[in-house]
Design an enzyme around this catalytic site. Structure first.
Site, PDB file in Angstrom:
ATOM      1  N   GLY A   1       0.835  -1.218   0.000  1.00  0.00           N
ATOM      2  CA  GLY A   1       0.000   0.000   0.000  1.00  0.00           C
ATOM      3  C   GLY A   1       0.861   1.257   0.000  1.00  0.00           C
ATOM      4  O   GLY A   1       0.499   2.266   0.610  1.00  0.00           O
TER       5      GLY A   1
ATOM      6  N   GLY B   1      -0.449   5.076  -1.121  1.00  0.00           N
ATOM      7  CA  GLY B   1      -1.497   5.790  -0.407  1.00  0.00           C
ATOM      8  C   GLY B   1      -0.984   6.949   0.423  1.00  0.00           C
ATOM      9  O   GLY B   1       0.200   7.297   0.371  1.00  0.00           O
ATOM     10  N   GLN B   2      -1.896   7.522   1.199  1.00  0.00           N
ATOM     11  CA  GLN B   2      -1.554   8.727   1.984  1.00  0.00           C
ATOM     12  C   GLN B   2      -0.389   8.449   2.940  1.00  0.00           C
ATOM     13  O   GLN B   2       0.541   9.247   3.030  1.00  0.00           O
ATOM     14  CB  GLN B   2      -2.783   9.209   2.779  1.00  0.00           C
ATOM     15  CG  GLN B   2      -2.567  10.581   3.394  1.00  0.00           C
ATOM     16  CD  GLN B   2      -3.623  10.961   4.423  1.00  0.00           C
ATOM     17  OE1 GLN B   2      -4.458  10.146   4.826  1.00  0.00           O
ATOM     18  NE2 GLN B   2      -3.597  12.204   4.848  1.00  0.00           N
TER      19      GLN B   2
ATOM     20  N   ASP C   1       2.090  -1.967  -4.370  1.00  0.00           N
ATOM     21  CA  ASP C   1       0.721  -1.439  -4.354  1.00  0.00           C
ATOM     22  C   ASP C   1       0.022  -1.993  -5.581  1.00  0.00           C
ATOM     23  O   ASP C   1       0.674  -2.441  -6.530  1.00  0.00           O
ATOM     24  CB  ASP C   1       0.722   0.113  -4.381  1.00  0.00           C
ATOM     25  CG  ASP C   1      -0.582   0.711  -3.857  1.00  0.00           C
ATOM     26  OD1 ASP C   1      -1.621   0.555  -4.532  1.00  0.00           O
ATOM     27  OD2 ASP C   1      -0.572   1.327  -2.782  1.00  0.00           O
ATOM     28  N   ILE C   2      -1.298  -1.889  -5.559  1.00  0.00           N
ATOM     29  CA  ILE C   2      -2.082  -2.292  -6.729  1.00  0.00           C
ATOM     30  C   ILE C   2      -2.069  -1.151  -7.758  1.00  0.00           C
ATOM     31  O   ILE C   2      -2.307  -1.356  -8.936  1.00  0.00           O
ATOM     32  CB  ILE C   2      -3.511  -2.663  -6.274  1.00  0.00           C
ATOM     33  CG1 ILE C   2      -4.213  -3.581  -7.232  1.00  0.00           C
ATOM     34  CG2 ILE C   2      -4.340  -1.439  -5.962  1.00  0.00           C
ATOM     35  CD1 ILE C   2      -5.475  -4.199  -6.640  1.00  0.00           C
ATOM     36  N   ARG C   3      -1.768   0.075  -7.269  1.00  0.00           N
ATOM     37  CA  ARG C   3      -1.690   1.270  -8.139  1.00  0.00           C
ATOM     38  C   ARG C   3      -0.225   1.611  -8.389  1.00  0.00           C
ATOM     39  O   ARG C   3       0.646   1.236  -7.601  1.00  0.00           O
ATOM     40  CB  ARG C   3      -2.295   2.491  -7.430  1.00  0.00           C
ATOM     41  CG  ARG C   3      -3.765   2.429  -7.187  1.00  0.00           C
ATOM     42  CD  ARG C   3      -4.272   3.774  -6.695  1.00  0.00           C
ATOM     43  NE  ARG C   3      -3.846   4.110  -5.343  1.00  0.00           N
ATOM     44  CZ  ARG C   3      -3.915   5.330  -4.812  1.00  0.00           C
ATOM     45  NH1 ARG C   3      -4.369   6.333  -5.524  1.00  0.00           N
ATOM     46  NH2 ARG C   3      -3.525   5.551  -3.568  1.00  0.00           N
TER      47      ARG C   3
ATOM     48  N   ASP D   1      -1.344  -7.089  -5.857  1.00  0.00           N
ATOM     49  CA  ASP D   1      -2.656  -7.110  -5.216  1.00  0.00           C
ATOM     50  C   ASP D   1      -2.484  -8.002  -3.991  1.00  0.00           C
ATOM     51  O   ASP D   1      -2.173  -9.188  -4.124  1.00  0.00           O
ATOM     52  CB  ASP D   1      -3.704  -7.705  -6.182  1.00  0.00           C
ATOM     53  CG  ASP D   1      -5.085  -7.771  -5.544  1.00  0.00           C
ATOM     54  OD1 ASP D   1      -5.190  -7.661  -4.296  1.00  0.00           O
ATOM     55  OD2 ASP D   1      -6.075  -7.948  -6.277  1.00  0.00           O
TER      56      ASP D   1
ATOM     57  N   TYR E   1     -15.802  -0.511   8.089  1.00  0.00           N
ATOM     58  CA  TYR E   1     -14.377  -0.252   8.311  1.00  0.00           C
ATOM     59  C   TYR E   1     -14.014  -0.492   9.778  1.00  0.00           C
ATOM     60  O   TYR E   1     -13.028  -1.176  10.086  1.00  0.00           O
ATOM     61  CB  TYR E   1     -14.111   1.194   7.907  1.00  0.00           C
ATOM     62  CG  TYR E   1     -12.713   1.704   8.125  1.00  0.00           C
ATOM     63  CD1 TYR E   1     -11.644   1.224   7.371  1.00  0.00           C
ATOM     64  CD2 TYR E   1     -12.460   2.716   9.055  1.00  0.00           C
ATOM     65  CE1 TYR E   1     -10.358   1.736   7.552  1.00  0.00           C
ATOM     66  CE2 TYR E   1     -11.193   3.235   9.238  1.00  0.00           C
ATOM     67  CZ  TYR E   1     -10.139   2.732   8.488  1.00  0.00           C
ATOM     68  OH  TYR E   1      -8.875   3.245   8.664  1.00  0.00           O
TER      69      TYR E   1
ATOM     70  N   LYS F   1     -11.512  -3.225  11.447  1.00  0.00           N
ATOM     71  CA  LYS F   1     -10.336  -2.858  12.248  1.00  0.00           C
ATOM     72  C   LYS F   1     -10.375  -3.541  13.620  1.00  0.00           C
ATOM     73  O   LYS F   1      -9.349  -3.985  14.126  1.00  0.00           O
ATOM     74  CB  LYS F   1     -10.234  -1.337  12.406  1.00  0.00           C
ATOM     75  CG  LYS F   1      -9.834  -0.601  11.122  1.00  0.00           C
ATOM     76  CD  LYS F   1      -8.435  -0.976  10.662  1.00  0.00           C
ATOM     77  CE  LYS F   1      -7.980  -0.192   9.448  1.00  0.00           C
ATOM     78  NZ  LYS F   1      -6.712  -0.678   8.877  1.00  0.00           N
TER      79      LYS F   1
HETATM   80  P1  NAD Z   1      -4.969   5.076   1.282  1.00  0.00           P
HETATM   81  O1  NAD Z   1      -6.331   4.709   0.804  1.00  0.00           O
HETATM   82  O2  NAD Z   1      -4.450   6.420   1.004  1.00  0.00           O
HETATM   83  O3  NAD Z   1      -3.914   4.018   0.731  1.00  0.00           O
HETATM   84  C1  NAD Z   1      -4.157   2.642   0.724  1.00  0.00           C
HETATM   85  C2  NAD Z   1      -3.356   2.048  -0.408  1.00  0.00           C
HETATM   86  O4  NAD Z   1      -3.664   0.658  -0.455  1.00  0.00           O
HETATM   87  C3  NAD Z   1      -3.705   2.648  -1.780  1.00  0.00           C
HETATM   88  O5  NAD Z   1      -2.549   3.117  -2.432  1.00  0.00           O
HETATM   89  C4  NAD Z   1      -4.339   1.494  -2.520  1.00  0.00           C
HETATM   90  O6  NAD Z   1      -4.042   1.489  -3.921  1.00  0.00           O
HETATM   91  C5  NAD Z   1      -3.736   0.298  -1.814  1.00  0.00           C
HETATM   92  N1  NAD Z   1      -4.556  -0.894  -1.981  1.00  0.00           N
HETATM   93  C6  NAD Z   1      -5.900  -0.995  -1.893  1.00  0.00           C
HETATM   94  N2  NAD Z   1      -6.276  -2.254  -2.161  1.00  0.00           N
HETATM   95  C7  NAD Z   1      -5.144  -2.953  -2.410  1.00  0.00           C
HETATM   96  C8  NAD Z   1      -4.895  -4.298  -2.753  1.00  0.00           C
HETATM   97  N3  NAD Z   1      -5.880  -5.180  -2.900  1.00  0.00           N
HETATM   98  N4  NAD Z   1      -3.610  -4.688  -2.921  1.00  0.00           N
HETATM   99  C9  NAD Z   1      -2.605  -3.800  -2.764  1.00  0.00           C
HETATM  100  N5  NAD Z   1      -2.782  -2.508  -2.469  1.00  0.00           N
HETATM  101  C10 NAD Z   1      -4.046  -2.091  -2.294  1.00  0.00           C
HETATM  102  O7  NAD Z   1      -4.938   4.748   2.847  1.00  0.00           O
HETATM  103  P2  NAD Z   1      -3.957   5.371   3.942  1.00  0.00           P
HETATM  104  O8  NAD Z   1      -4.609   6.575   4.475  1.00  0.00           O
HETATM  105  O9  NAD Z   1      -2.581   5.428   3.441  1.00  0.00           O
HETATM  106  O10 NAD Z   1      -4.112   4.255   5.064  1.00  0.00           O
HETATM  107  C11 NAD Z   1      -3.171   3.224   5.245  1.00  0.00           C
HETATM  108  C12 NAD Z   1      -3.630   2.380   6.407  1.00  0.00           C
HETATM  109  O11 NAD Z   1      -3.744   3.201   7.580  1.00  0.00           O
HETATM  110  C13 NAD Z   1      -4.992   1.717   6.234  1.00  0.00           C
HETATM  111  O12 NAD Z   1      -4.980   0.460   6.865  1.00  0.00           O
HETATM  112  C14 NAD Z   1      -5.928   2.640   6.974  1.00  0.00           C
HETATM  113  O13 NAD Z   1      -7.057   1.965   7.419  1.00  0.00           O
HETATM  114  C15 NAD Z   1      -5.055   3.079   8.113  1.00  0.00           C
HETATM  115  N6  NAD Z   1      -5.506   4.354   8.686  1.00  0.00           N
HETATM  116  C16 NAD Z   1      -5.428   5.504   7.966  1.00  0.00           C
HETATM  117  C17 NAD Z   1      -5.867   6.705   8.535  1.00  0.00           C
HETATM  118  C18 NAD Z   1      -5.790   8.010   7.797  1.00  0.00           C
HETATM  119  O14 NAD Z   1      -6.306   9.022   8.293  1.00  0.00           O
HETATM  120  N7  NAD Z   1      -5.169   8.074   6.626  1.00  0.00           N
HETATM  121  C19 NAD Z   1      -6.394   6.697   9.837  1.00  0.00           C
HETATM  122  C20 NAD Z   1      -6.498   5.487  10.526  1.00  0.00           C
HETATM  123  C21 NAD Z   1      -6.020   4.306   9.939  1.00  0.00           C
HETATM  124  N1  SER Z   2      -8.999   8.640   8.602  1.00  0.00           N
HETATM  125  C1  SER Z   2      -9.624   7.374   8.652  1.00  0.00           C
HETATM  126  C2  SER Z   2     -10.979   7.424   8.037  1.00  0.00           C
HETATM  127  O1  SER Z   2     -11.574   8.469   8.109  1.00  0.00           O
HETATM  128  C3  SER Z   2      -9.712   6.901  10.081  1.00  0.00           C
HETATM  129  O2  SER Z   2      -9.373   5.578  10.112  1.00  0.00           O
HETATM  130  O3  SER Z   2     -11.430   6.446   7.533  1.00  0.00           O
END
Ligand code: NAD
Ligand code: SER
Length: 315
Positions: A8, A11-12, A34-36, A52, A142, A146
């Site tokens: 992943g 992602g963010q 990543d898948i992207r 994936d 979600y 979790k």
């Molecule tokens: P995001 O959506 O920005 O990134 C997730 C990444 O996972 C993406 O790049 C997507 O392409 C990739 N992905 C999705 N499906 C996939 C698959 N099948 N195979 C491979 N890659 C795949 O999410 P994020 O904000 O970077 O979050 C990362 C983790 O942190 C997640 O588990 C999320 O639940 C957790 N989290 C994030 C936040 C937040 O505010 N950003 C808060 C709490 C928890």
């Molecule tokens: N920032 C995340 C969401 O809003 C919290 O896990 O889904």
């Protein structure tokens, strides 16, 4: 020597965490997947594989071929998007974790990081200064995924000795990569719209307080919990962490310090109900005590950096 797999990475969080891990362990020791497609900085600084995470065979091949010692499993469908596609989101969030946990057990992985979220809490949880141990009855797909994930990572630690580590991230705020469909995304979108259009329509109401953290603090906390001596970790579910807590109104007031004619309107959508079920603020004293969680950014400091960096980015 550690060999790290990030799942992943586009992602963010992954887009920043991968680069930080490469600084610490060396570019070629951190395999980004990543898948992207990855962001340019990740593609240019080290190895990337398209993966994936539901493809167990390919995941296993990479882990074994690269002699991976640590995995950061970040791939998931976030709260807002998961409510639109409940079953496929459950499948991605849970099956991916089970694939990674089983593999970690089989190959005797050294450490696994998997993030949880404030979404594990629900409408029956005390909302102010939510404790580490409290009522947890999430009512989103979600959040349910979790909470189940927290139970599974603790189970794999206790039954199979897999060294699992986790943080319950609050809403994460960053300027490099835009967030991926969560309920706290407003706190990033607002900066882009304020700088571009001097106005923003918030999908949460003015007084919706939520716990938040600026990305540099989140990255630091992630690396700190992964580097902490195992004997210091009193729990293997997931640690409460939060740097600050604010409402859309409070954030708008900060933005007005830089853009005085900024206007905010409120038009809550389906994400309001999700926000209403989550804590207003978080007690992260267990993380402070166990492995020394600290945060450098409060609301004014984070807002100043966001305004400066997004203005620069938008030319
Ligand atoms: P995001 O959506 O920005 O990134 C997730 C990444 O996972 C993406 O790049 C997507 O392409 C990739 N992905 C999705 N499906 C996939 C698959 N099948 N195979 C491979 N890659 C795949 O999410 P994020 O904000 O970077 O979050 C990362 C983790 O942190 C997640 O588990 C999320 O639940 C957790 N989290 C994030 C936040 C937040 O505010 N950003 C808060 C709490 C928890
Ligand atoms: N920032 C995340 C969401 O809003 C919290 O896990 O889904």
């Amino acid at each position: 020597m550690e060999k790290i797999l990030v799942i992943g990475c586009s992602g963010q969080i992954g887009s920043e965490l991968t680069l930080e891990l490469r600084k610490i362990h060396g570019d070629s020791s951190v395999i980004a997947t990543d898948i992207r497609p990855p962001p340019v900085e990740i593609a240019e600084s080290g190895p990337f594989e398209s993966l994936d995470v539901l493809d167990e065979a390919k995941l296993q091949l990479i882990v074994e071929h690269e002699n991976i010692t640590q995995i950061y499993h970040l791939a998931a469908i976030l709260s807002g998007n998961a409510e639109k596609r409940p079953l496929s989101s459950w499948e991605i969030n849970m099956r991916s974790l089970m694939n990674v946990l089983e593999l970690a057990r089989e190959v005797k992985l050294k450490k696994l990081f998997w993030p949880s979220s404030i979404a594990v809490f629900g409408p029956t949880t005390p909302r102010m200064n939510t404790p580490q141990y409290t009522v947890m009855e999430p009512n989103t797909v979600y959040g349910i995924s979790k909470l189940a994930g927290e139970r599974w990572i603790e189970y794999y630690y206790q039954k199979f000795g897999v060294d699992t580590r986790s943080l319950r991230y609050p809403g994460l705020i960053s300027f490099k990569t835009e967030p991926g469909g969560g309920t706290t995304d407003y706190a990033v979108e607002i900066f882009y719209d304020a700088i571009k259009k001097k106005k923003y329509k918030s999908f949460l109401s003015s007084e919706s307080a939520l716990p938040m953290m600026f990305m540099p603090d989140a990255i630091k906390a992630t690396i700190d919990v992964m580097e902490a001596d195992s004997s210091r970790l009193s729990l293997r579910s997931s640690y409460n962490v939060a740097g600050m807590s604010f409402t859309p109104h409070m954030l708008a007031e900060q933005i007005k310090r830089y853009i005085p004619d900024f206007e905010i309107k409120y038009k809550p959508d389906f994400r309001q109900a999700i926000a209403d079920s989550w804590p207003n603020s978080i007690d992260d004293s267990v993380a402070q005590k166990d492995w020394g969680l600290t945060s450098d950014y409060d609301l004014p400091r984070m807002s100043e950096v966001m305004i400066r960096e997004i203005t620069k980015k938008m030319g």
